[in-house]
Design a protein around this motif. Sequence first.
Motif, mmCIF file in Angstrom:
data_model
loop_
_atom_site.group_PDB
_atom_site.id
_atom_site.type_symbol
_atom_site.label_atom_id
_atom_site.label_comp_id
_atom_site.label_asym_id
_atom_site.label_seq_id
_atom_site.Cartn_x
_atom_site.Cartn_y
_atom_site.Cartn_z
ATOM 1 N N THR A 15 0.836 -1.205 0.000
ATOM 2 C CA THR A 15 0.000 0.000 0.000
ATOM 3 C C THR A 15 0.871 1.254 0.000
ATOM 4 N N LEU A 16 1.921 1.247 0.811
ATOM 5 C CA LEU A 16 2.845 2.381 0.851
ATOM 6 C C LEU A 16 3.503 2.585 -0.512
ATOM 7 N N PHE A 17 3.945 1.497 -1.133
ATOM 8 C CA PHE A 17 4.582 1.605 -2.442
ATOM 9 C C PHE A 17 3.607 2.151 -3.486
ATOM 10 N N LEU A 18 2.380 1.668 -3.487
ATOM 11 C CA LEU A 18 1.387 2.138 -4.455
ATOM 12 C C LEU A 18 1.030 3.608 -4.211
ATOM 13 N N ALA A 139 3.916 -8.295 -6.055
ATOM 14 C CA ALA A 139 2.950 -8.292 -4.962
ATOM 15 C C ALA A 139 1.851 -7.254 -5.129
ATOM 16 N N ALA A 140 2.040 -6.265 -5.990
ATOM 17 C CA ALA A 140 0.976 -5.287 -6.237
ATOM 18 C C ALA A 140 -0.279 -5.951 -6.778
ATOM 19 N N ILE A 359 16.999 -13.486 4.481
ATOM 20 C CA ILE A 359 16.790 -12.041 4.596
ATOM 21 C C ILE A 359 17.209 -11.342 3.304
ATOM 22 N N CYS A 360 18.287 -11.791 2.701
ATOM 23 C CA CYS A 360 18.720 -11.199 1.424
ATOM 24 C C CYS A 360 17.666 -11.410 0.333
ATOM 25 N N VAL A 361 17.068 -12.603 0.294
ATOM 26 C CA VAL A 361 16.010 -12.866 -0.684
ATOM 27 C C VAL A 361 14.818 -11.947 -0.425
ATOM 28 N N LEU A 362 14.454 -11.766 0.848
ATOM 29 C CA LEU A 362 13.334 -10.893 1.189
ATOM 30 C C LEU A 362 13.609 -9.449 0.771
ATOM 31 N N VAL A 363 14.816 -8.969 1.036
ATOM 32 C CA VAL A 363 15.180 -7.608 0.633
ATOM 33 C C VAL A 363 15.111 -7.472 -0.882
ATOM 34 N N ALA A 364 15.604 -8.479 -1.591
ATOM 35 C CA ALA A 364 15.535 -8.452 -3.055
ATOM 36 C C ALA A 364 14.087 -8.422 -3.533
ATOM 37 N N CYS A 365 13.210 -9.162 -2.851
ATOM 38 C CA CYS A 365 11.779 -9.149 -3.200
ATOM 39 C C CYS A 365 11.200 -7.747 -3.050
ATOM 40 N N GLN A 369 9.837 -5.344 -5.874
ATOM 41 C CA GLN A 369 8.455 -4.879 -5.831
ATOM 42 C C GLN A 369 8.361 -3.368 -6.080
ATOM 43 N N TRP A 370 9.219 -2.618 -5.444
ATOM 44 C CA TRP A 370 9.196 -1.164 -5.647
ATOM 45 C C TRP A 370 9.590 -0.816 -7.074
ATOM 46 N N TRP A 371 10.613 -1.492 -7.607
ATOM 47 C CA TRP A 371 11.030 -1.227 -8.981
ATOM 48 C C TRP A 371 9.868 -1.462 -9.938
ATOM 49 N N TRP A 372 9.137 -2.554 -9.758
ATOM 50 C CA TRP A 372 8.026 -2.886 -10.654
ATOM 51 C C TRP A 372 6.893 -1.877 -10.517
ATOM 52 N N ILE A 373 6.518 -1.550 -9.281
ATOM 53 C CA ILE A 373 5.429 -0.590 -9.066
ATOM 54 C C ILE A 373 5.803 0.780 -9.608
#
Length: 387
Positions: A15-18, A139-140, A359-365, A369-373
């Motif tokens: 929601t914050l990213f959108l 995830a959007a 944690i690295c995988v989560l950060v990459a996710c 996500q922000w890059w895509w949005i």
Amino acid sequence: MRIAVIYIAARLITTLFLFLAAELSGFGSRMGPDANLGSTIVAWDGTWYWLIGYAGYPSELPLTDAGQIAENAWAFLPIYPYLSQWVSWPFGQWAAGALIVSLVAGYAASLVLYRLLRLRLDASAATWAVLFFACGPLAALFQVGYAETLNLLWLFCALWCVMRRRYGWLYLLIPLMAFTRPGVLAFSLFLALFGIWRWFRRRSEPLGGREIAHIVLLGLLAAVAGFAWQVIAGWVTGDPGAYLSTELAWRRNWILGDASFAPFDAFAAGIEFWFGTMWGLPVVWGYIAVGAGLVALACALLFLPQVKRLGVELRLWSASYLLYLLLVFFPQSSIFRLLVPLSPLWGAFAVPRSRAWRICVLVACLLGQWWWIYNMYALGNTAWQVP
């Protein structure tokens, strides 16, 4: 409870990213300078789903000035827009219904994904896989007017049924998939490959006549259901090629002139477009890159220990779906979204027990996500910024 906490936290981040994307949207963006969170729900394909929810499908195909079939609602399947319209009734806004359907379906899909992966992985790995899924680069889709999360719910349930050998529910789930998102033909191929695999290992796991009948009938059902929408579109419009012509209308956004359909043709045309027209590189480089990528994916599905841990069923599904995309899809930026049905493979990323790795995988996710949005919603104005 853990899945609910993960899902709610992930949706707050999205929601914050959108919200940030809407604030950064300008005159060049698809959403315009006055965008808000509501704009993200009905942006891009969300507009088509909204139109279907309110007005249904055209009985006469629209034409371009050149006399070619134009983009129209027949490219989109009916369950999601009509379900969203029904859910929206108390709120008076289709976007509200679409948001609720996407959110609820996404949460249910997360629960089923956990149960699905628990058949092969421990609780910790399955939980981390759901966390990657809920926070992933796409995830959007959990919060916009797209049919992906609803389709993932049906798909995960169907895969769970196959893995548990509970075939009865598939007679309902396959039609639901067929009228929610394209791709059920890949499930037909998956069932064919699964049936062959079951036959060759029938001595270690007995294969009775009843199970054989289920696999064959369900594979045929998925094949018939996969072509049913084409028949319906042709019957309603009076044009037997209505669906294919509608799908090809979108390809003309990239390739000028008449487009036609043949297996693998769209992917080959995409390679020539991107490497030759857009990037000015030798087209042969594109074929080499795609070939190398396919070999790498095949090796991962066959030999990578983390992927093998997921079980043969999920590996066969992944291979079937990738082959389906190769057969029918014109590669462009929507490829990221179309890879979402491979989400059970998040389990392979969660298998390593190293907390630092996870944690690295989560950060990459989250970064993905922000890059895509940002690109698809805040910008969304070039050929590679189409979700």
